[in-house]
Scaffold this motif. Structure first.
Motif, PDB file in Angstrom:
ATOM      1  N   GLY A  39    -179.160  39.903  -0.050  1.00 18.58           N
ATOM      2  CA  GLY A  39    -178.707  41.284  -0.065  1.00 18.58           C
ATOM      3  C   GLY A  39    -177.228  41.485   0.173  1.00 18.58           C
ATOM      4  N   SER A  40    -176.550  40.491   0.772  1.00 16.10           N
ATOM      5  CA  SER A  40    -175.115  40.636   1.022  1.00 16.10           C
ATOM      6  C   SER A  40    -174.284  40.325  -0.216  1.00 16.10           C
ATOM      7  CB  SER A  40    -174.691  39.697   2.160  1.00 16.10           C
ATOM      8  OG  SER A  40    -174.932  38.349   1.819  1.00 16.10           O
ATOM      9  N   ILE A  41    -174.931  39.918  -1.295  1.00 16.33           N
ATOM     10  CA  ILE A  41    -174.238  39.540  -2.528  1.00 16.33           C
ATOM     11  C   ILE A  41    -174.551  40.564  -3.609  1.00 16.33           C
ATOM     12  CG2 ILE A  41    -173.830  37.670  -4.176  1.00 16.33           C
ATOM     13  CD1 ILE A  41    -173.292  36.781  -1.358  1.00 16.33           C
ATOM     14  N   ASP A  42    -173.546  41.325  -4.055  1.00 15.36           N
ATOM     15  CA  ASP A  42    -173.801  42.279  -5.139  1.00 15.36           C
ATOM     16  C   ASP A  42    -173.651  41.579  -6.492  1.00 15.36           C
ATOM     17  OD1 ASP A  42    -171.053  42.223  -5.853  1.00 15.36           O
ATOM     18  OD2 ASP A  42    -170.599  43.963  -4.612  1.00 15.36           O
ATOM     19  N   ASP A  43    -173.918  42.323  -7.576  1.00 17.13           N
ATOM     20  CA  ASP A  43    -173.935  41.708  -8.900  1.00 17.13           C
ATOM     21  C   ASP A  43    -172.568  41.166  -9.314  1.00 17.13           C
ATOM     22  OD1 ASP A  43    -176.609  42.245  -9.078  1.00 17.13           O
ATOM     23  OD2 ASP A  43    -176.410  43.963 -10.432  1.00 17.13           O
ATOM     24  N   ALA A  44    -171.504  41.859  -8.930  1.00 17.43           N
ATOM     25  CA  ALA A  44    -170.164  41.374  -9.256  1.00 17.43           C
ATOM     26  C   ALA A  44    -169.889  40.049  -8.553  1.00 17.43           C
ATOM     27  CB  ALA A  44    -169.120  42.417  -8.869  1.00 17.43           C
ATOM     28  N   GLY A  82    -183.160  34.090  -2.672  1.00 21.63           N
ATOM     29  CA  GLY A  82    -183.118  35.278  -1.831  1.00 21.63           C
ATOM     30  C   GLY A  82    -184.113  35.136  -0.696  1.00 21.63           C
ATOM     31  N   ASN A  83    -185.208  35.907  -0.745  1.00 19.12           N
ATOM     32  CA  ASN A  83    -186.201  35.814   0.321  1.00 19.12           C
ATOM     33  C   ASN A  83    -187.204  34.688   0.035  1.00 19.12           C
ATOM     34  OD1 ASN A  83    -188.130  36.851  -1.510  1.00 19.12           O
ATOM     35  ND2 ASN A  83    -187.780  38.947  -0.844  1.00 19.12           N
ATOM     36  N   ARG A 115    -182.043  37.455 -11.026  1.00 15.83           N
ATOM     37  CA  ARG A 115    -183.460  37.720 -10.776  1.00 15.83           C
ATOM     38  C   ARG A 115    -183.878  37.434  -9.333  1.00 15.83           C
ATOM     39  NH1 ARG A 115    -183.785  35.571 -16.335  1.00 15.83           N
ATOM     40  NH2 ARG A 115    -183.552  33.508 -15.390  1.00 15.83           N
ATOM     41  N   ALA A 116    -182.969  36.990  -8.483  1.00 15.82           N
ATOM     42  CA  ALA A 116    -183.309  36.675  -7.096  1.00 15.82           C
ATOM     43  C   ALA A 116    -182.701  37.707  -6.153  1.00 15.82           C
ATOM     44  CB  ALA A 116    -182.811  35.280  -6.726  1.00 15.82           C
ATOM     45  N   PHE A 117    -183.506  38.147  -5.180  1.00 10.88           N
ATOM     46  CA  PHE A 117    -183.074  39.176  -4.242  1.00 10.88           C
ATOM     47  C   PHE A 117    -183.755  38.942  -2.890  1.00 10.88           C
ATOM     48  CE2 PHE A 117    -182.829  41.038  -8.461  1.00 10.88           C
ATOM     49  CZ  PHE A 117    -181.597  41.669  -8.457  1.00 10.88           C
ATOM     50  N   GLY A 118    -183.320  39.689  -1.876  1.00 10.48           N
ATOM     51  CA  GLY A 118    -183.998  39.691  -0.589  1.00 10.48           C
ATOM     52  C   GLY A 118    -183.169  39.077   0.523  1.00 10.48           C
ATOM     53  N   ARG A 119    -183.706  39.141   1.743  1.00 13.48           N
ATOM     54  CA  ARG A 119    -183.030  38.588   2.917  1.00 13.48           C
ATOM     55  C   ARG A 119    -183.179  37.071   2.964  1.00 13.48           C
ATOM     56  NH1 ARG A 119    -184.100  41.271   8.526  1.00 13.48           N
ATOM     57  NH2 ARG A 119    -181.982  40.516   8.889  1.00 13.48           N
ATOM     58  N   ASN A 120    -182.276  36.441   3.679  1.00 12.69           N
ATOM     59  CA  ASN A 120    -182.183  34.978   3.715  1.00 12.69           C
ATOM     60  C   ASN A 120    -183.507  34.288   4.030  1.00 12.69           C
ATOM     61  OD1 ASN A 120    -179.507  35.881   3.760  1.00 12.69           O
ATOM     62  ND2 ASN A 120    -178.832  34.093   4.920  1.00 12.69           N
ATOM     63  N   ALA A 121    -183.872  33.336   3.172  1.00  9.36           N
ATOM     64  CA  ALA A 121    -184.983  32.423   3.434  1.00  9.36           C
ATOM     65  C   ALA A 121    -184.513  31.033   3.014  1.00  9.36           C
ATOM     66  CB  ALA A 121    -186.237  32.842   2.693  1.00  9.36           C
ATOM     67  N   ILE A 122    -183.630  30.448   3.830  1.00  7.82           N
ATOM     68  CA  ILE A 122    -183.012  29.176   3.462  1.00  7.82           C
ATOM     69  C   ILE A 122    -184.044  28.054   3.460  1.00  7.82           C
ATOM     70  CG2 ILE A 122    -181.204  27.516   4.038  1.00  7.82           C
ATOM     71  CD1 ILE A 122    -179.634  29.783   5.310  1.00  7.82           C
ATOM     72  N   SER A 154    -182.062  32.367   8.718  1.00  7.99           N
ATOM     73  CA  SER A 154    -183.212  32.372   7.812  1.00  7.99           C
ATOM     74  C   SER A 154    -184.266  33.297   8.406  1.00  7.99           C
ATOM     75  CB  SER A 154    -183.757  30.952   7.651  1.00  7.99           C
ATOM     76  OG  SER A 154    -184.646  30.853   6.570  1.00  7.99           O
ATOM     77  N   TRP A 155    -184.617  34.361   7.666  1.00  6.40           N
ATOM     78  CA  TRP A 155    -185.423  35.434   8.243  1.00  6.40           C
ATOM     79  C   TRP A 155    -186.889  35.391   7.857  1.00  6.40           C
ATOM     80  CZ3 TRP A 155    -182.602  37.323  11.898  1.00  6.40           C
ATOM     81  CH2 TRP A 155    -181.216  37.434  11.741  1.00  6.40           C
ATOM     82  N   SER A 156    -187.254  34.609   6.864  1.00  6.24           N
ATOM     83  CA  SER A 156    -188.651  34.551   6.437  1.00  6.24           C
ATOM     84  C   SER A 156    -188.934  33.177   5.858  1.00  6.24           C
ATOM     85  CB  SER A 156    -188.952  35.636   5.394  1.00  6.24           C
ATOM     86  OG  SER A 156    -188.151  35.467   4.228  1.00  6.24           O
TER      87      SER A 156
END
Length: 258
Positions: A39-44, A82-83, A115-122, A154-156
């Motif tokens: 989520g901290s990375i926008d499309d640009a 992403g997540n 196509r990838a999104f969400g909070r960190n899931a390293i 890593s949140w999930s």
């Protein structure tokens, strides 16, 4: 007792060694590039990151490192994560054996949608990288997962320490790119990101983390990271020929600055 210990060590090394699958193409390196798409990375910023990797993979120094190896070719795949349920293979496994293959990889990388999104899931991203390496049609002399991120949290998904241990136990090295630049993504203000990478994420013999601390140094950091991975440069080797940011080696516990 000493004989038993030696036997146990030999078995661990054998289990961690790459499996030579029948009919698999042999090459120098299997490399999974895991790029931050949270989520901290926008499309640009996604396009900025991709451009950095596209520029690096086609760089003459990177191509020279590939061609100077035993087989003169590597296999690379680019994955945005992403997540825990969002890991997208942006560019599938591609053999890079010269400028044309590198250009084809770069073009595919820049053309694909996000196509990838969400909070960190390293942890989930690391296990995805392991799955891709173990399920491909290549046998590399070395196997590496390369994680870029602007956070070591890593949140999930599976715990990061558990996933890292599983990957390293399989004989795969984990390297990292700590993204510090504000324009690219953002810098954590409450902890040392490079130190966190070294302690929580990277692992395996010769593992290291490279930092990018501005938009101007991002492409250089990616290029330097790829050269270190492709050429398998030992931590104590003189790195003066590689311009760019700091490298922190995990296994040796030392830091080199160009």
């Amino acid at each position: 007792m000493r004989a038993f210990a030696c036997l146990a060590l030999s078995l661990l090394v054998a289990l961690a060694a790459p499996v030579h699958r029948a009919g698999a193409e042999e090459l120098d390196l299997e490399l999974v590039l895991l790029a931050d798409s949270t989520g901290s990375i926008d499309d640009a910023e996604i396009r900025f990151q991709r451009q950095g990797y596209a520029d690096a993979i086609t760089d003459p120094m990177v191509l020279s490192a590939i061609l100077d190896n035993v087989y003169g070719k590597i296999a690379v795949t680019y994955v945005e994560w992403g997540n825990d349920v969002s890991q997208d293979v942006v560019v599938a496994w591609t053999v890079i054996d010269g400028p044309q293959a590198a250009q084809d990889f770069a073009q595919k990388l820049m053309a694909a949608p996000r196509r990838a999104f969400g909070r960190n899931a390293i942890g989930s991203a690391l296990l995805k990288g392991k799955q891709l390496i173990e399920g491909n049609d290549y046998t590399g002399l070395r196997r590496v997962i390369d994680v870029s991120a602007d956070s070591a949290n890593s949140w999930s998904g599976p715990p990061l320490e558990t996933a890292r241990a599983e990957v390293v136990a399989s004989g795969i090295v984990i390297n990292g790119l700590a993204v510090l630049c504000r324009h690219c993504s953002g810098r954590p203000v409450s902890y040392d990101l490079e130190a966190a990478f070294a302690e929580r994420i990277i692992g395996g013999p010769g593992s290291f983390v490279v930092s990018a601390d501005s938009t101007a140094t991002f492409a250089d950091a990616v290029r330097k990271k790829l050269i270190l991975e492709i050429a398998a440069i030992p931590p104590r080797r003189n790195l003066a020929a590689l311009e760019g940011p700091k490298v922190r080696f995990g296994a040796a516990g030392e830091t080199a600055v160009d």
